[in-house]
Design a protein around this motif. Structure first.
Motif, PDB file in Angstrom:
ATOM      1  N   ASP A 160      -4.647  -9.205   0.238  1.00  0.00           N
ATOM      2  CA  ASP A 160      -6.032  -9.673   0.072  1.00  0.00           C
ATOM      3  C   ASP A 160      -6.188 -10.417  -1.255  1.00  0.00           C
ATOM      4  O   ASP A 160      -6.862 -11.453  -1.332  1.00  0.00           O
TER       5      ASP A 160
ATOM      6  N   ARG B 174       6.776   2.824   4.236  1.00  0.00           N
ATOM      7  CA  ARG B 174       6.601   1.480   3.698  1.00  0.00           C
ATOM      8  C   ARG B 174       7.785   1.072   2.809  1.00  0.00           C
ATOM      9  O   ARG B 174       8.149  -0.100   2.766  1.00  0.00           O
TER      10      ARG B 174
ATOM     11  N   ASP C 167       3.761   8.229   3.914  1.00  0.00           N
ATOM     12  CA  ASP C 167       3.259   6.850   3.990  1.00  0.00           C
ATOM     13  C   ASP C 167       4.100   5.934   3.095  1.00  0.00           C
ATOM     14  O   ASP C 167       4.501   4.833   3.502  1.00  0.00           O
TER      15      ASP C 167
ATOM     16  N   TYR D 235       1.945   4.780  -5.558  1.00  0.00           N
ATOM     17  CA  TYR D 235       2.004   3.586  -4.718  1.00  0.00           C
ATOM     18  C   TYR D 235       2.439   2.349  -5.503  1.00  0.00           C
ATOM     19  O   TYR D 235       2.879   1.366  -4.911  1.00  0.00           O
TER      20      TYR D 235
ATOM     21  N   PHE E  26      -9.062  -5.794  -6.376  1.00  0.00           N
ATOM     22  CA  PHE E  26      -8.390  -5.353  -5.154  1.00  0.00           C
ATOM     23  C   PHE E  26      -7.554  -4.145  -5.515  1.00  0.00           C
ATOM     24  O   PHE E  26      -6.588  -4.264  -6.269  1.00  0.00           O
ATOM     25  N   TRP E  27      -7.931  -2.996  -4.974  1.00  0.00           N
ATOM     26  CA  TRP E  27      -7.305  -1.736  -5.367  1.00  0.00           C
ATOM     27  C   TRP E  27      -6.260  -1.301  -4.355  1.00  0.00           C
ATOM     28  O   TRP E  27      -6.576  -1.181  -3.165  1.00  0.00           O
TER      29      TRP E  27
ATOM     30  N   ASP F  94      -1.780  -1.819  -0.908  1.00  0.00           N
ATOM     31  CA  ASP F  94      -2.123  -2.393   0.403  1.00  0.00           C
ATOM     32  C   ASP F  94      -3.210  -3.463   0.317  1.00  0.00           C
ATOM     33  O   ASP F  94      -3.622  -3.996   1.349  1.00  0.00           O
ATOM     34  N   ARG F  95      -3.679  -3.779  -0.891  1.00  0.00           N
ATOM     35  CA  ARG F  95      -4.633  -4.882  -1.041  1.00  0.00           C
ATOM     36  C   ARG F  95      -4.003  -6.095  -1.737  1.00  0.00           C
ATOM     37  O   ARG F  95      -4.701  -7.050  -2.067  1.00  0.00           O
TER      38      ARG F  95
END
Lengths: 201, 201
Positions: B188, B69, B65, B14, B180-181, B184-185
């Motif tokens: 945040d 993206r 996924d 990712y 924040f892992w 997708d974070r």
């Protein structure tokens, strides 16, 4: 519009966020959500996937991540919630009955709030009676049906269907054959449902 | 403003998404990102965390996924990319040198693109020479330094620091002590960096 299927297990921690925000999304978008309870625990056991028990740093992170996101949603969670659930299967057999009878959203909300906000684990008393009552149901009737062979068979069939469709975690949103795993993929599922692609940000 | 630390390993799938989109975010926000390579593989091994090898459904999902993206980001990935990386440690020792010398973003982008878009694994030839050249470096000089005891020690120290700070996956964004892992974070982490909380959506 076809529904988005919400494959979930009562017992999944991040599903608290999903279950708490789905009703508003349903109202805002007009999309119907089809509640599909199954045993994510059985599938994770088959994959030898032990998410948190042997991983204290990951577990600590998970609760912090959920707390930050719950706060953003205006929820009043008391974390960490009791975990894992001893009554996992009963909590989900009740969900099978609830989905079959059409009150699964109400049950899911009530049992998660009682679990995450009051600290009473789902799938056990006093949560079961409280959440079934909140969903407008007679607890004795529902619990009897939840423990029936028919419900056990439906629970097993749902888990078999999940496995066959490549579902390995909860919540998973299915838009046709396209899978979106995790509360944090709900927006992607909504995009896919509308546009057949992810909207460019 | 203090920087956001980006704890990452070349080898995390990712991280391709993160590394591809960070430069534009850096330009748009003015936030500095501090590249912190470490061995997520060592920490995952300690946790007995085997993410995909024994989990075909999860692996298939992951690539789908990432593909969805990546398409949203306008990237041209050819997936699945070769995985896992045989040259994992060398790829990350090069990243240690790159971070120390200030060209880590360029190396990370080049090695991931060569891996995910051309199919040449990071941490091995022809990727190493191609990505070091793209980053404006002399491959022979960098590879010698990457294989030195000094770099090995810095790599180990970074991994020890990650473990001590509760980092267990990559990418992890650190805003002070707040972690924040996951790609997708990132949003945040940006929220937290600006507001000390997640912005209400």
């Amino acid at each position: 519009m076809p529904a988005i299927e919400v494959w979930f297990s009562v017992g999944s921690t991040y599903s608290y966020l999903t279950i708490s925000r789905l009703p508003a999304i349903e109202r805002q978008t007009g999309i119907a959500f089809d509640w599909r309870p199954f045993s994510v625990r059985e599938i994770m056991r088959e994959m030898d996937n032990i998410p948190f028990a042997t991983k204290p740093a990951k577990a600590a992170y998970m609760w912090r991540d959920i707390a930050r996101r719950a706060e953003r949603l205006g929820l009043h969670a008391h974390l960490p919630a009791p975990y894992p659930l001893e009554g996992f299967d009963l909590a989900n057999r009740v969900a099978i009955v609830a989905a079959d009878e059409g009150w699964c959203a109400d049950y899911a909300q009530a049992t998660y709030r009682t679990w995450f906000e009051k600290g009473h684990p789902a799938g056990a008393e006093p949560n079961l009676t409280a959440s079934l009552t909140a969903a407008g149901q007679n607890p004795a009737r529902v619990l009897k049906k939840a423990e029936s062979a028919e419900t056990e068979e439906a629970y097993r069939a749902a888990t078999d269907e999940a496995r066959a469709r490549g579902i390995f975690g909860a919540p998973t949103f299915a838009v046709g054959e396209e899978l979106f795993w995790g509360d944090d993929r709900l927006e992607d599922a909504l995009d896919w449902h509308r546009h057949g692609a992810l909207r460019k940000g």
